[in-house]
Motif scaffolding. Structure first.
Motif, short mmCIF file in Angstrom:
data_model
loop_
_atom_site.label_atom_id
_atom_site.label_comp_id
_atom_site.label_asym_id
_atom_site.label_seq_id
_atom_site.Cartn_x
_atom_site.Cartn_y
_atom_site.Cartn_z
N ASN A 41 0.64 -1.08 -0.21
CA ASN A 41 -0.02 -0.14 0.01
C ASN A 41 0.85 1.14 -0.05
O ASN A 41 1.50 1.45 1.07
N ASP A 42 0.92 1.93 -1.03
CA ASP A 42 1.62 3.33 -1.36
C ASP A 42 0.84 4.17 -1.61
O ASP A 42 1.05 5.26 -2.49
N LEU A 43 -0.35 4.35 -1.08
CA LEU A 43 -1.64 5.28 -1.56
C LEU A 43 -1.00 6.85 -1.31
O LEU A 43 -1.26 7.92 -1.97
N ASN A 48 -6.23 3.05 4.25
CA ASN A 48 -6.10 1.69 3.93
C ASN A 48 -6.52 1.35 2.60
O ASN A 48 -7.17 2.06 2.10
N ILE A 49 -6.12 0.24 2.10
CA ILE A 49 -6.48 -0.33 0.60
C ILE A 49 -6.86 -1.73 0.81
O ILE A 49 -6.20 -2.62 1.55
N ASN A 50 -8.01 -2.11 -0.05
CA ASN A 50 -8.56 -3.42 0.20
C ASN A 50 -8.04 -4.01 -1.38
O ASN A 50 -7.88 -3.31 -2.24
N VAL A 51 -7.53 -5.26 -1.11
CA VAL A 51 -7.06 -6.05 -2.31
C VAL A 51 -7.64 -7.53 -2.39
O VAL A 51 -7.71 -8.00 -1.21
N THR A 66 -2.68 -1.81 5.55
CA THR A 66 -2.76 -0.32 5.98
C THR A 66 -1.47 0.37 5.31
O THR A 66 -0.86 -0.29 4.52
N PRO A 67 -1.35 1.59 5.48
CA PRO A 67 -0.40 2.34 4.71
C PRO A 67 1.07 1.61 5.00
O PRO A 67 1.54 1.40 6.16
N GLY A 68 1.89 1.33 3.97
CA GLY A 68 3.02 0.61 4.02
C GLY A 68 3.11 -1.02 4.21
O GLY A 68 4.17 -1.58 3.88
N GLN A 69 1.82 -1.52 4.36
CA GLN A 69 1.81 -2.86 4.49
C GLN A 69 1.34 -3.65 3.30
O GLN A 69 1.22 -2.95 2.13
N TYR A 70 2.15 -4.81 3.26
CA TYR A 70 2.08 -5.84 1.97
C TYR A 70 1.15 -6.87 2.21
O TYR A 70 1.25 -7.70 3.35
#
Length: 155
Positions: A41-43, A48-51, A66-70
């Motif tokens: 996640n590099d928004l 947060n981003i869902n994938v 979450t931001p920076g999480q992969y």
């Protein structure tokens, strides 16, 4: 001499087994090496981003980053060169999809380590030659399919 025959048969069987294990591990190039695929996640917005990723045969489920999480998974591309994983990404009021691994496109670009930084205008692949995420792509859905968005322009 009679006792030598069983030993040589076991020796040949053992050597064949060792060779097959090497092939299955991708050692000889006949069977593809495993690919380590990572999406971070590099928004840059603190969101947060869902994938949710799938292939023709596998559904990897939805994950919240979450931001920076992969999110990371490993797989072995198929012999025919047709392996494809596609993912939907959504956050806030945005929703996009992207072919996160296309064997025809990615075999030479990322070999066994396909790491992506996912930003608002699309994912950027780690350039293994330079160690930076500069191989950027637009979303497949076409919302940002214009070069100015990949150059960082706000206009």
């Amino acid at each position: 001499m009679k006792n030598m025959f069983p030993f040589s048969r076991y020796l040949v069987s053992f050597m064949l087994l060792v060779s097959l294990v090497g092939l299955c591990d991708g050692g000889a190039g006949i069977i593809e090496k495993k690919v380590d695929l990572r999406m971070t996640n590099d928004l840059g917005t603190g969101e947060n981003i869902n994938v949710h990723c799938k292939s023709k045969d596998d559904d990897l489920g939805a994950h919240l980053l979450t931001p920076g999480q992969y999110f990371e998974f490993r797989f072995r591309p198929n012999f025919w060169g047709t392996t494809l994983y596609f993912c939907r990404f959504w956050w806030g009021n945005e929703s996009h999809w992207f072919d996160i691994y296309d064997q025809n496109r990615d075999t030479t670009r990322c070999d066994s380590k396909c790491w992506w930084m996912v930003g608002p205008v699309g994912p950027c692949l780690l350039d293994r030659n330079f160690g930076i995420y500069d191989l950027c792509q637009n979303w497949n859905d076409g919302k940002y399919n214009h070069a100015k968005y990949l150059e960082g322009s706000e206009n």
